[in-house]
Motif scaffolding. Structure first.
Motif, PDB file in Angstrom:
ATOM      1  N   LYS A   1       0.833  -1.213   0.000  1.00 54.32           N
ATOM      2  CA  LYS A   1       0.000   0.000   0.000  1.00 54.32           C
ATOM      3  C   LYS A   1       0.864   1.258   0.000  1.00 54.32           C
ATOM      4  O   LYS A   1       0.570   2.238  -0.684  1.00 54.32           O
ATOM      5  CB  LYS A   1      -0.929  -0.002   1.212  1.00 54.32           C
ATOM      6  N   ILE A   2       1.939   1.223   0.771  1.00 52.39           N
ATOM      7  CA  ILE A   2       2.834   2.385   0.836  1.00 52.39           C
ATOM      8  C   ILE A   2       3.485   2.622  -0.528  1.00 52.39           C
ATOM      9  O   ILE A   2       3.612   3.762  -0.995  1.00 52.39           O
ATOM     10  CB  ILE A   2       3.907   2.171   1.929  1.00 52.39           C
ATOM     11  N   LYS A   3       3.909   1.534  -1.196  1.00 50.90           N
ATOM     12  CA  LYS A   3       4.516   1.684  -2.522  1.00 50.90           C
ATOM     13  C   LYS A   3       3.528   2.301  -3.520  1.00 50.90           C
ATOM     14  O   LYS A   3       3.888   3.177  -4.313  1.00 50.90           O
ATOM     15  CB  LYS A   3       4.973   0.318  -3.031  1.00 50.90           C
ATOM     16  N   ILE A   4       2.278   1.823  -3.485  1.00 50.01           N
ATOM     17  CA  ILE A   4       1.269   2.358  -4.407  1.00 50.01           C
ATOM     18  C   ILE A   4       1.029   3.834  -4.136  1.00 50.01           C
ATOM     19  O   ILE A   4       0.947   4.663  -5.063  1.00 50.01           O
ATOM     20  CB  ILE A   4      -0.050   1.556  -4.270  1.00 50.01           C
ATOM     21  N   ARG A   5       0.919   4.193  -2.842  1.00 45.49           N
ATOM     22  CA  ARG A   5       0.682   5.593  -2.484  1.00 45.49           C
ATOM     23  C   ARG A   5       1.843   6.485  -2.905  1.00 45.49           C
ATOM     24  O   ARG A   5       1.637   7.593  -3.437  1.00 45.49           O
ATOM     25  CB  ARG A   5       0.463   5.702  -0.967  1.00 45.49           C
ATOM     26  N   MET A   6       3.060   6.000  -2.697  1.00 47.17           N
ATOM     27  CA  MET A   6       4.234   6.781  -3.088  1.00 47.17           C
ATOM     28  C   MET A   6       4.289   6.978  -4.604  1.00 47.17           C
ATOM     29  O   MET A   6       4.636   8.051  -5.097  1.00 47.17           O
ATOM     30  CB  MET A   6       5.506   6.080  -2.607  1.00 47.17           C
ATOM     31  N   ARG A   7       3.906   5.946  -5.364  1.00 49.99           N
ATOM     32  CA  ARG A   7       3.920   6.067  -6.827  1.00 49.99           C
ATOM     33  C   ARG A   7       2.883   7.096  -7.290  1.00 49.99           C
ATOM     34  O   ARG A   7       3.151   7.913  -8.182  1.00 49.99           O
ATOM     35  CB  ARG A   7       3.641   4.706  -7.461  1.00 49.99           C
ATOM     36  N   GLU A   8       1.683   7.070  -6.666  1.00 47.72           N
ATOM     37  CA  GLU A   8       0.642   8.034  -7.021  1.00 47.72           C
ATOM     38  C   GLU A   8       1.081   9.462  -6.716  1.00 47.72           C
ATOM     39  O   GLU A   8       0.866  10.377  -7.520  1.00 47.72           O
ATOM     40  CB  GLU A   8      -0.642   7.711  -6.261  1.00 47.72           C
ATOM     41  N   GLU A   9       1.691   9.664  -5.560  1.00 49.51           N
ATOM     42  CA  GLU A   9       2.150  11.011  -5.189  1.00 49.51           C
ATOM     43  C   GLU A   9       3.265  11.479  -6.116  1.00 49.51           C
ATOM     44  O   GLU A   9       3.326  12.658  -6.494  1.00 49.51           O
ATOM     45  CB  GLU A   9       2.651  11.009  -3.730  1.00 49.51           C
ATOM     46  N   THR A  10       4.157  10.566  -6.491  1.00 48.75           N
ATOM     47  CA  THR A  10       5.253  10.938  -7.388  1.00 48.75           C
ATOM     48  C   THR A  10       4.725  11.340  -8.762  1.00 48.75           C
ATOM     49  O   THR A  10       5.194  12.301  -9.372  1.00 48.75           O
ATOM     50  CB  THR A  10       6.238   9.757  -7.531  1.00 48.75           C
ATOM     51  N   GLU A  11       3.727  10.599  -9.266  1.00 47.51           N
ATOM     52  CA  GLU A  11       3.142  10.929 -10.563  1.00 47.51           C
ATOM     53  C   GLU A  11       2.369  12.238 -10.522  1.00 47.51           C
ATOM     54  O   GLU A  11       2.219  12.919 -11.543  1.00 47.51           O
ATOM     55  CB  GLU A  11       2.212   9.795 -11.011  1.00 47.51           C
ATOM     56  N   ALA A  12       1.849  12.617  -9.354  1.00 50.51           N
ATOM     57  CA  ALA A  12       1.057  13.848  -9.238  1.00 50.51           C
ATOM     58  C   ALA A  12       1.914  15.108  -9.148  1.00 50.51           C
ATOM     59  O   ALA A  12       1.425  16.212  -9.392  1.00 50.51           O
ATOM     60  CB  ALA A  12       0.149  13.768  -8.004  1.00 50.51           C
ATOM     61  N   ILE A  13       3.195  14.950  -8.826  1.00 49.68           N
ATOM     62  CA  ILE A  13       4.061  16.124  -8.652  1.00 49.68           C
ATOM     63  C   ILE A  13       4.167  16.970  -9.919  1.00 49.68           C
ATOM     64  O   ILE A  13       3.994  18.194  -9.878  1.00 49.68           O
ATOM     65  CB  ILE A  13       5.456  15.689  -8.147  1.00 49.68           C
ATOM     66  N   PRO A  14       4.428  16.391 -11.120  1.00 51.73           N
ATOM     67  CA  PRO A  14       4.497  17.232 -12.330  1.00 51.73           C
ATOM     68  C   PRO A  14       3.183  17.957 -12.615  1.00 51.73           C
ATOM     69  O   PRO A  14       3.193  19.121 -13.038  1.00 51.73           O
ATOM     70  CB  PRO A  14       4.828  16.224 -13.439  1.00 51.73           C
ATOM     71  N   LYS A  15       2.051  17.300 -12.381  1.00 52.21           N
ATOM     72  CA  LYS A  15       0.760  17.942 -12.609  1.00 52.21           C
ATOM     73  C   LYS A  15       0.567  19.113 -11.655  1.00 52.21           C
ATOM     74  O   LYS A  15       0.053  20.177 -12.038  1.00 52.21           O
ATOM     75  CB  LYS A  15      -0.375  16.926 -12.427  1.00 52.21           C
ATOM     76  N   ALA A  16       0.979  18.926 -10.409  1.00 51.26           N
ATOM     77  CA  ALA A  16       0.845  20.006  -9.434  1.00 51.26           C
ATOM     78  C   ALA A  16       1.726  21.196  -9.817  1.00 51.26           C
ATOM     79  O   ALA A  16       1.318  22.358  -9.677  1.00 51.26           O
ATOM     80  CB  ALA A  16       1.234  19.496  -8.045  1.00 51.26           C
ATOM     81  N   LYS A  17       2.928  20.925 -10.328  1.00 44.53           N
ATOM     82  CA  LYS A  17       3.822  22.010 -10.743  1.00 44.53           C
ATOM     83  C   LYS A  17       3.208  22.800 -11.895  1.00 44.53           C
ATOM     84  O   LYS A  17       3.254  24.034 -11.919  1.00 44.53           O
ATOM     85  CB  LYS A  17       5.180  21.448 -11.158  1.00 44.53           C
ATOM     86  N   LYS A  18       2.599  22.099 -12.872  1.00 51.85           N
ATOM     87  CA  LYS A  18       1.967  22.781 -13.999  1.00 51.85           C
ATOM     88  C   LYS A  18       0.793  23.629 -13.522  1.00 51.85           C
ATOM     89  O   LYS A  18       0.576  24.748 -14.016  1.00 51.85           O
ATOM     90  CB  LYS A  18       1.489  21.757 -15.029  1.00 51.85           C
ATOM     91  N   LEU A  19       0.034  23.109 -12.565  1.00 55.40           N
ATOM     92  CA  LEU A  19      -1.102  23.857 -12.025  1.00 55.40           C
ATOM     93  C   LEU A  19      -0.642  25.121 -11.316  1.00 55.40           C
ATOM     94  O   LEU A  19      -1.249  26.192 -11.462  1.00 55.40           O
ATOM     95  CB  LEU A  19      -1.904  22.963 -11.070  1.00 55.40           C
TER      96      LEU A  19
END
Length: 266
Positions: free
Chosen positions: A58-76
């Motif tokens: 579960k921790i690995k999945i959560r970390m992967r989701e947060e890592t993938e969201a970082i570029p989107k957050a930067k663009k926003l």
């Protein structure tokens, strides 16, 4: 959190789990020395390991989701900062009060258009001056609304601007566009639709519009200045001086008329 920091934290967590598993394995070896009494302990250890593995997944999945969201957050964030800058530029040029543009010549004049300044007029008029120039056919395009901003007004010499405010000057610009709109309607109105008291004025305006100094430009006569914001008083004269200084208008005399031309600022 930075991606590298997130990876480092995950590696640390995995290492901690591996250490715990190694310790449990050592305990299992020790327990095997007494098989009869160690079965229940081994079952508990197996259950604990399964729970740990599930949590790690579960921790690995959560970390992967947060890592993938970082570029989107930067663009926003970047898009929000650009929008904030645009809104700041808009707020610097929009007057706190802008009356509606309603043109009137007289009660017998042709039906006039009701026009309101758009956001595009306000945002780009004084910032980039990118509106298209007035069309050559007089009266077809709406008169330009090149409002001034606070920096422009502050740059005007104090003796010239006196106690003028940004709101007063921009409200006067709106009045000038209204006068020019009324003039344009008289220039293009069919003669048969004009009343007798307007025919002579329309012919006179058409003669003025045909002169080299005025041809193709939006204009009005000084005698058209009758408010509501711009009047022929000391304040009105100061506003005209400031707008002439800022390149929003120019003046010329044709016959006995003082003609005021709306200009595209440079």
């Amino acid at each position: 959190m930075d991606i590298k920091d997130a990876g480092s934290s995950l590696d640390s967590l995995v290492s901690s789990f591996n250490t715990r598993i190694s310790e449990i394995q050592q305990l299992v070896v020790a327990r095997n020395m007494y098989p009869a009494s160690s079965i229940s302990d081994l079952s508990a250890i197996d259950s604990a390991l399964k729970v740990l593995e599930l949590q790690l997944q579960k921790i690995k999945i959560r970390m992967r989701e947060e890592t993938e969201a970082i570029p989107k957050a930067k663009k926003l964030i970047e898009a929000s900062l650009r929008q904030q800058k645009k809104l700041h530029n808009l707020s610097s040029v929009v007057p706190s009060y802008v009356p509606d543009r309603v043109t009137k010549t007289s009660d017998d004049a042709p039906k006039c258009l009701h026009l309101e300044p758009s956001v595009e007029d306000l945002s780009f008029a004084s910032l980039k001056h990118e509106e298209p120039a007035p069309k050559e056919k007089k009266g077809r395009a709406s008169p330009p609304l090149f409002y001034i901003n606070a920096d422009e007004l502050n740059a005007v010499p104090p003796y010239m601007k006196q106690r003028l405010t940004l709101e007063k000057v921009n409200a006067a610009i709106n009045d000038m566009a209204t006068y020019a709109e009324a003039t344009a309607q008289l220039l293009t109105a069919p003669r048969k639709k004009l009343t007798e008291n307007l025919v002579e004025r329309a012919m006179e305006l058409r003669d003025i519009a045909a002169t080299e100094a005025v041809k193709g430009k939006h204009f009005f006569l000084e005698t058209d200045i009758k408010g509501p914001s711009l009047k022929l008083d000391n304040t009105g004269k100061a506003i005209v001086t400031v707008l002439r200084h800022l390149g929003r208008i120019s003046e010329t005399r044709i016959g006995h008329h003082r003609v005021i031309l709306l200009l595209r600022p440079h």
